[in-house]
Scaffold this active site. Structure first.
Site: not given
Ligand code: GLN
Ligand code: ZN
Length: 793
Positions: A15, A17-18, A467, A550, A595, A728
Site C-alpha cells: 500500500r 501509494l496509499k 456502533s 483499501c 464484502w 457522515h
Molecule cells: N451496525 C453497523 C454499525 O452501526 C451498521 C454499519 C453499516 O450500516 N454499514 O456500524
C-alpha cells in the site's frame, strides 16, 4: 497468440501509494480537512509522492515484463481514480474549480486531489471552500470512481499529458506499452448531467475530437495498440447509445486505420449489444469469459465476427482470488484457435487486476492462511503467470503431461475433495430447508401486537444503528491485544468498561432501544468471518476501494458454519447492565457475502444460504439469552444487484430468502430489525418489504424527498426508521430540524410505523458530536409524542 493484461493494481503490494498520498495530504496545509490535527504537520514534498508513483509504475511494468506478457498496459496507474484522470485528460473540469487554476502555488496534482476530495482553504470567511466531485460504485465492484459532471454547453479539450507521459516513461524502460483509456461512450455514461434538458450521450460529437488528439499523439509516439474500456457494453444500452458507439468507433477507425484498437468489455456478456459490437471496425474484442462463458460460442456461431477482428479471451478471473483451472481455460482457448486461428486469439485476465490483491507470496503467516488454502489462491502477480503459462500450454501437443498443468490439476483436485472445504452436515442442512424456514410464524400485523406487549415502547421509539465512536483508544486496545501487549482478559475488561459507559449514557439521554456499541468489532464482516468456519484471512490482501482507501475482504473458501455463538456473550452482558431493551446486532448473510471473496465452486446463492443458517443460529441463541430485539444489517443488499435488469429478480429472490432464513427462527414477540445504507431504493422497495423485518432503519437523510416519494407510491407495510440525520458529516442537527424531517415523514408513514434514528452507525464520529446530536434527536421524538397526544380539534 498474444498474452496481455488489462490493468495492474496501482496501490502497491505494501500500500505504498496509499501511505504516500496520505502523507502528502497531511503535509499540505489545505489537503487535509480543516480541523484535522495533522493538517500541515507532516512533511512530504510533492516530489516524494511523484517519485513513489514512478517507482510503482516501473516496478509493475517490470514484473509484467518478467512474467512474459506480450502487451503490457500503461495509463492504468492513477493517483486517485482512472475516471477522474480521464476527466482531466478531456478537460471536463467543473466550473467551481476554476479558482484553483488561478492559484499558481498549487500543482496540477493539488487541483486533481481537490476535485476528488474537496478543498477548504481555511476557516476564514470568503476563503475557498469547494465540495468534492461525487463518487459512486464502478459497476458491480467495490471500487468507487469520481463521477464526471456535464452541462449542456459542455466543451472538451485535451488538458493533460498523463497518458503520453506514462507511455514514454515505459518506453524509456524498454517497453512499448498498450495505453488504456476509457472509451468515449462509457466515459459519457459514467457521468451525470448537472442541468436539465439534454442527455450526456449527445456530447459525443464534441468529445470525439479530443480522443482524436489523444490517438494522434499516441500514434506519433509509436503506440501500436490502444485499449478502449467500454464496460457499459455489459449493461442494457438504448438504441441511441448503441448508435453512438457505432459512430465513435467508425470515426476512430476512419482516422486511425493503422492503430490496433482493443475494445474491452467485462463484468458481464455483451448481451443485446452483441450485434452492434460485432459490426465495429476494431482490431480486437475482449470478452470476460469468467462472468459469461457462453459468449465465445455465441460469437463463433454467429458467423458475424469479421475476419479482421481478433478475440481476447478473459479466462483468468480478475475479480476473485482463486487459482485458474488450466484444463477449463484451455478448452476455451482451443475452441477459439480452431475457429479463427492462433494469430487472432489473445489471452488475458477477465478484467483489470485492479480488483485483485497484489501478491500472494507476501502471505507468510501459516496460521492466518494455511498452506492448504494458500495453494488454491492466486493474486494479481500470480495471475500474470497464469496467463503466461496458459500460452505455453496451448502450444503443447499434449499439455496434460506438462508439469505446470499437472501441478495445476492436482491443486484443483485437492480443492474439489478437501475436507477443509466440504462439510456434509452443512450441505445437508441447506438441502433440507423448506419454505417454512424462511417464514416468521405469524404475519406482521399479529407480530406487531405481540411485540408491542412484550416491549412496551412509546410511539416514535428512538434507537441508533449499532456502533458508537471507535475512538483511537479503543482501536489501540485491540492493536495491543493482537500484538500480545495486553492479555485477552485485559482487553475484554477495557471493552466492557467502554460498553457500560455507552449504556449509562444512552439511559441518561433517554433512548428507548439501546445498543452495546460494537466496541469489540474491528469491522462488521471481518468480526463474523473470524468466528465462522469456512473463512480465511490475509495480511496483505488489500484492494483499492477509492482513492487511498483499501479494503481487505475475507476469503470464503469452504462450507460455512458457526462453531459457537459469536455475539451472545457481549449482548447478554450489555443487557444485564440495564432494564431497558438491548438490541442484538448482527451482519446479514448478503452483506457478508458481498464484502468477501466468495468461493467459485458453487453458486453464490448456495454460499449465501449457508451463511444465512449460521446467522439464524445466532439469532435464535440471542433470543434464548433474553435479547428481545435483534438487528440484522444488510447495507450491501443493493450493491449485489446484477448489471442487467433482467437478472435482478433472480438475485433478489435468493437474497431476500437468505435474509428470511437468517431471521425466521425466532418467536413472534422477538422484534427483528434490519438496516440499509443507501437512499435509492425505490426500484427494489418491494423486495425490501419482502424481507419482512419488523423494523427497517435506512439511510436517507441526504435525500429525504426521494425516500418519501417511494413511500407515497408503495405503502411499506412494516415499521420504518428513516435516518433523521447524516452521520457522515460532523455537523450536529438541531431538535427543530429533526422534528421538521419527522413531520415530513409522517405525511407518508403512519404514526404508529415511524421510528426515530440516525441514518447509519456512529463508529466514525467523535463522542462529543454524537452526544449532542442524539440528545437533539431524542428531544425531537418527545416533541412529536406530545403533539400526537394532544387532542386535535
Ligand atoms: N451496525 C453497523 C454499525 O452501526 C451498521 C454499519 C453499516 O450500516 N454499514 O456500524
Ligand atoms: Zn448504515
Amino acid at each position: 497468440m498474444k498474452t496481455h493484461n488489462l490493468g495492474y493494481p496501482r496501490i502497491g503490494s505494501h500500500r505504498e501509494l496509499k501511505k504516500a498520498s496520505e502523507r502528502y495530504w497531511a503535509a499540505s496545509r489545505w489537503a487535509a480537512p480543516l480541523g484535522d490535527p495533522n493538517r500541515g504537520t507532516k512533511t512530504q514534498s510533492l516530489k516524494e509522492l511523484l517519485d513513489i508513483g514512478k517507482q510503482l509504475r516501473r516496478q509493475h511494468w517490470q514484473l509484467q515484463q518478467a512474467a512474459g506478457l506480450d502487451l503490457i498496459p500503461s495509463n492504468d496507474f492513477s493517483y486517485y481514480d482512472q475516471v477522474l484522470d480521464m476527466t482531466l485528460t478531456v478537460g471536463a473540469i467543473p466550473d467551481r474549480y476554476q479558482p484553483l487554476f488561478e492559484d499558481a502555488s498549487l500543482s496540477d496534482l493539488d487541483r486533481y486531489f481537490a476535485m476528488a476530495r474537496g478543498f477548504q482553504q481555511s476557516y476564514q470567511e470568503n476563503s475557498l471552500d469547494l465540495t468534492a466531485m461525487e463518487m459512486t460504485k464502478w459497476f458491480d465492484t467495490n471500487y468507487h470512481y469520481i463521477v464526471p459532471e456535464f452541462k449542456k454547453s459542455q466543451s472538451f479539450a485535451l488538458s493533460s499529458t498523463k497518458i503520453f507521459d506514462e507511455f514514454q516513461e515505459a518506453k524509456a524502460q524498454g517497453i512499448l506499452t498498450k495505453p488504456v483509456i476509457i472509451g468515449p461512450v462509457s466515459y459519457l455514461l459514467l457521468g451525470k448531467e448537472k442541468e436539465a434538458g439534454f442527455h450526456r450521450i449527445t456530447l459525443l460529437e464534441k468529445l470525439l475530437p479530443v480522443y482524436q488528439d489523444i490517438l494522434q499523439q499516441l500514434s506519433d509516439l509509436g503506440a501500436e495498440y490502444v485499449q478502449f474500456d467500454e464496460p457499459y457494453l455489459a449493461t442494457d444500452l438504448s438504441d441511441q447509445e448503441r448508435t453512438a458507439l457505432k459512430f465513435a468507433y467508425q470515426e476512430i477507425h476512419r482516422q486511425f486505420p493503422q492503430l490496433k484498437i482493443i475494445l474491452a468489455n467485462y463484468f458481464d456478456c455483451f448481451g443485446d449489444n452483441l450485434e452492434t459490437v460485432l459490426s465495429l471496425p476494431v482490431d480486437t474484442l475482449h470478452l470476460d469469459l469468467v462472468r459469461c462463458q457462453l459468449q465465445l460460442n455465441d460469437i463463433l456461431d454467429s458467423g458475424k465476427l469479421s475476419d479482421q477482428t481478433s478475440l481476447s479471451l478473459g479466462v483468468v478471473d480478475g475479480r476473485n482470488i482463486w487459482k485458474n483451472d488450466f484444463a477449463h481455460s484451455l478448452t476455451f482457448i482451443r475452441k477459439a484457435i480452431e475457429a479463427i486461428g492462433p494469430e487472432r486469439v489473445m489471452i488475458a485476465p477477465s478484467c483489470s487486476l485492479l480488483h485483485s490483491p497484489c501478491d500472494l507470496e507476501l502471505e507468510n503467516d501459516e496460521q492466518a492462511l494455511t498452506p492448504e488454502i494458500k495453494q488454491w489462491l492466486s493474486f494479481a502477480k500470480q495471475k500474470l503467470d497464469e496467463v503466461a503459462t496458459l500460452k505455453v500450454l496451448v502450444k503443447e501437443d499434449n499439455p496434460a503431461v506438462h508439469p505446470a498443468h499437472q501441478i495445476n490439476q492436482a491443486i484443483a483436485e485437492s480443492r474439489k475433495n478437501s475436507e477443509l472445504i466440504h462439510q456434509n452436515a452443512v450441505k445437508q442442512r441447506v438441502k433440507g430447508l423448506t419454505n417454512t424456514d424462511a417464514k416468521r410464524q405469524a404475519p406482521f400485523a399479529q407480530r406487531k401486537q405481540l411485540q408491542h406487549q412484550a416491549l412496551n415502547l412509546p410511539c416514535f421509539p428512538t434507537t441508533t444503528i449499532g456502533s458508537f465512536p471507535q475512538t483511537r483508544e479503543v482501536r489501540q486496545w485491540r492493536a495491543k491485544f493482537k500484538k500480545g501487549e495486553i492479555t485477552e482478559t485485559q482487553y475484554q475488561d477495557l471493552i466492557r468498561q467502554e460498553t457500560e459507559k455507552a449504556i449509562r449514557w444512552q439511559e441518561e439521554i433517554g433512548l428507548d432501544v439501546l445498543v452495546h456499541g460494537e466496541f469489540e468489532r474491528n469491522d462488521m464482516v471481518e468480526y463474523f468471518g473470524e468466528k465462522l468456519d469456512g473463512f480465511a484471512f490475509t495480511k496483505f490482501g488489500w484492494v483499492q476501494s477509492y482513492g487511498s482507501r483499501c479494503v481487505k475482504p475475507p476469503i470464503i473458501y469452504g462450507d460455512v458454519s458457526r462453531p459457537q455463538p459469536m455475539t451472545v456473550a457481549w449482548s447478554s452482558f450489555a443487557q444485564s447492565l440495564t432494564s431497558k431493551i438491548m438490541k442484538g446486532m448482527l451482519t446479514g448473510p448478503v452483506t457478508i457475502l458481498q464484502w468477501s471473496f466468495v468461493r467459485n465452486d458453487q453458486s453464490r446463492s448456495e454460499t449465501c444460504t449457508q451463511i444465512a443458517l449460521a446467522i439464524r443460529d445466532e439469532v435464535v441463541d440471542l433470543e434464548q439469552a433474553g435479547i428481545k430485539v435483534i438487528q440484522v444489517d444488510e447495507p450491501a443488499i443493493r450493491e449485489g444487484l446484477p448489471l442487467r435488469r433482467s437478472d435482478w429478480p433472480q438475485y433478489l429472490a435468493w437474497a431476500v430468502k437468505a435474509f428470511r432464513i437468517a431471521t425466521s427462527g425466532v418467536g413472534d414477540e422477538t422484534q427483528i430489525h434490519t438496516h440499509m445504507c443507501y437512499s435509492e431504493f425505490n426500484d427494489i422497495i418491494e423486495s425490501i418489504a419482502q424481507l419482512d423485518a419488523d423494523v427497517i432503519t435506512i439511510e436517507c437523510s441526504r435525500s429525504q424527498m426521494e425516500l418519501l416519494d417511494a413511500f407515497a407510491n408503495f405503502a411499506y407495510p412494516n415499521d420504518i426508521g428513516p435516518g433523521v440525520y447524516d452521520i457522515h458529516s460532523p455537523r450536529v442537527p438541531s431538535q427543530a430540524e429533526i422534528a421538521t424531517l419527522l413531520e415530513k415523514a409522517r405525511t407518508v408513514i403512519p404514526t404508529d410505523q415511524l421510528w426515530v434514528n440516525p441514518d447509519c452507525g456512529l463508529k466514525t464520529r467523535g463522542w462529543e458530536e454524537t452526544q449532542t446530536a442524539l440528545k437533539e434527536m431524542v428531544a425531537a421524538a418527545k416533541q412529536l409524542r406530545e403533539s400526537v397526544s394532544e387532542p386535535t380539534a
